[in-house]
Design an enzyme around this catalytic site. Structure first.
Site, PDB file in Angstrom:
ATOM      1  N   ASP A  77       0.961  -1.078   0.131  1.00 50.44           N
ATOM      2  CA  ASP A  77      -0.015   0.146   0.079  1.00 50.44           C
ATOM      3  C   ASP A  77       0.826   1.363  -0.068  1.00 50.44           C
ATOM      4  O   ASP A  77       1.882   1.472   0.851  1.00 50.44           O
ATOM      5  CB  ASP A  77      -1.088  -0.035   1.316  1.00 50.44           C
ATOM      6  N   ASN A 227     -10.067   1.069   0.933  1.00 48.27           N
ATOM      7  CA  ASN A 227      -8.824   1.060   1.733  1.00 48.27           C
ATOM      8  C   ASN A 227      -9.086   1.488   3.297  1.00 48.27           C
ATOM      9  O   ASN A 227      -9.742   2.297   3.553  1.00 48.27           O
ATOM     10  CB  ASN A 227      -7.709   1.955   1.352  1.00 48.27           C
TER      11      ASN A 227
HETATM   12  P1  13P Z   1      -7.919   5.160   6.468  1.00 48.24           P
HETATM   13  O1  13P Z   1      -6.977   5.022   7.699  1.00 48.24           O
HETATM   14  O2  13P Z   1      -8.639   6.461   6.609  1.00 48.24           O
HETATM   15  O3  13P Z   1      -8.982   4.139   6.764  1.00 48.24           O
HETATM   16  O4  13P Z   1      -7.433   5.270   5.188  1.00 48.24           O
HETATM   17  C1  13P Z   1      -6.438   3.820   4.915  1.00 48.24           C
HETATM   18  C2  13P Z   1      -6.155   4.008   3.443  1.00 48.24           C
HETATM   19  O5  13P Z   1      -6.420   4.539   2.678  1.00 48.24           O
HETATM   20  C3  13P Z   1      -4.716   3.054   3.303  1.00 48.24           C
HETATM   21  O6  13P Z   1      -4.378   3.212   2.068  1.00 48.24           O
END
Ligand code: 13P
Length: 279
Positions: A77, A227
């Site tokens: 990610d 996400n």
């Molecule tokens: P949040 O922490 O707001 O749930 O977002 C997570 C995210 O987009 C990780 O890529």
């Protein structure tokens, strides 16, 4: 079953009108929680490990996946550099995200293309981000958020020029705890216009803090992946505080309670996203 790339999972979600959740994990409790939730809900899932030794965590997830009757992908990610992407390719991740969304358009294209070439050659799927989903108080102001929104014509060009498999777009959500006034507001009309020009799966980052209705609308208007991190972390910390208030609590009980708390968050999101019973 063996680990799978998120690409076929997301194409199926796009066709059938639901979204697959990506859940960021950095502990063994978090990893177990996400996979247990997926098995229990019969949901496809994308696990995104961070702050962990990559090869070791892939080995762990691969073993858990082998016993799980649901498709499980492992994505990097927000990879910022080519080097991190290469490490994940070598470690056995199934997908990578290259996030060059704070760079100028041409540089984002060039960096993404380089990653697409390397990752596709190794059989991995690639996500990129165009426009920018912010994550701190500098994005609390609505006009600042809007200035970073994805432009539909750029999205169409970007996908054609890079060959990415999934695209994260900025339509009003923010990473982390929302610090602006009121609630984050999604621009569904913008999402429609992007969807009209782009046929690959679209990704909604910054899921925590949005309402169930926001998710349902975003999915209806074209998001196929969401996400999530912050809500899992907040639940974990709240549970730790509560358990640690008991002076006789044992360490193992704290870990188990945290795992259950994270799992409850993930289960709920799988139900809201409509990915439950889709494995
Ligand atoms: P949040 O922490 O707001 O749930 O977002 C997570 C995210 O987009 C990780 O890529």
């Amino acid at each position: 079953m063996p680990l799978q790339s998120m690409v076929p999972m997301l194409k199926k979600a796009q066709m059938e009108g639901y979204a697959v959740g990506l859940f960021d994990v950095h502990t063994i409790e978090g990893t177990f929680a996400v996979i247990e939730a997926a098995v229990e809900q019969r949901s496809p899932v994308i696990v995104a490990p961070f702050y962990v030794p990559r090869r070791a965590v892939v080995a762990l997830i691969r073993e858990l996946a082998a016993d799980a009757p649901v498709p499980i992908a492992i994505e990097l990610d927000h990879g910022r550099e080519f080097k991190a992407v290469m490490e994940c390719i070598r470690a056995g991740f199934t997908d990578v995200m290259l996030d060059a969304s704070t760079k100028p358009y041409e540089e984002n294209v060039a960096r993404t293309r380089q990653v697409v070439e390397a990752a596709h050659a190794a059989g991995l799927g690639v996500e990129a981000e165009l426009g920018h989903v912010g994550f701190d108080e500098s994005y609390a102001d609505v006009s600042v958020r809007k200035a970073a929104f994805t432009r539909p014509e750029d999205a169409q060009r970007f996908v054609a020029e890079t060959g990415v498999d999934a695209l994260a777009v900025a339509i009003g959500s923010v990473h982390g705890v929302f610090k602006g006034a009121g609630e984050p507001e999604l621009d569904l009309n913008l999402l429609d216009r992007i969807r009209e020009r782009v046929d690959i799966p679209l990704v909604l980052h910054g899921g925590s803090g949005l309402s169930d209705e926001d998710f349902q609308m975003a999915i209806q208007h074209g998001s196929s992946k969401v996400n999530i991190y912050t809500d899992m972390a907040v639940a974990a910390v709240a549970t730790m505080r509560e358990r640690l208030a008991d002076p006789d609590v044992r360490y193992v009980q704290v870990g188990q309670a945290v795992q259950e708390a994270i799992k409850r968050v993930v289960v709920r999101y799988m139900q809201v996203f409509g990915s439950a019973d889709r494995a």
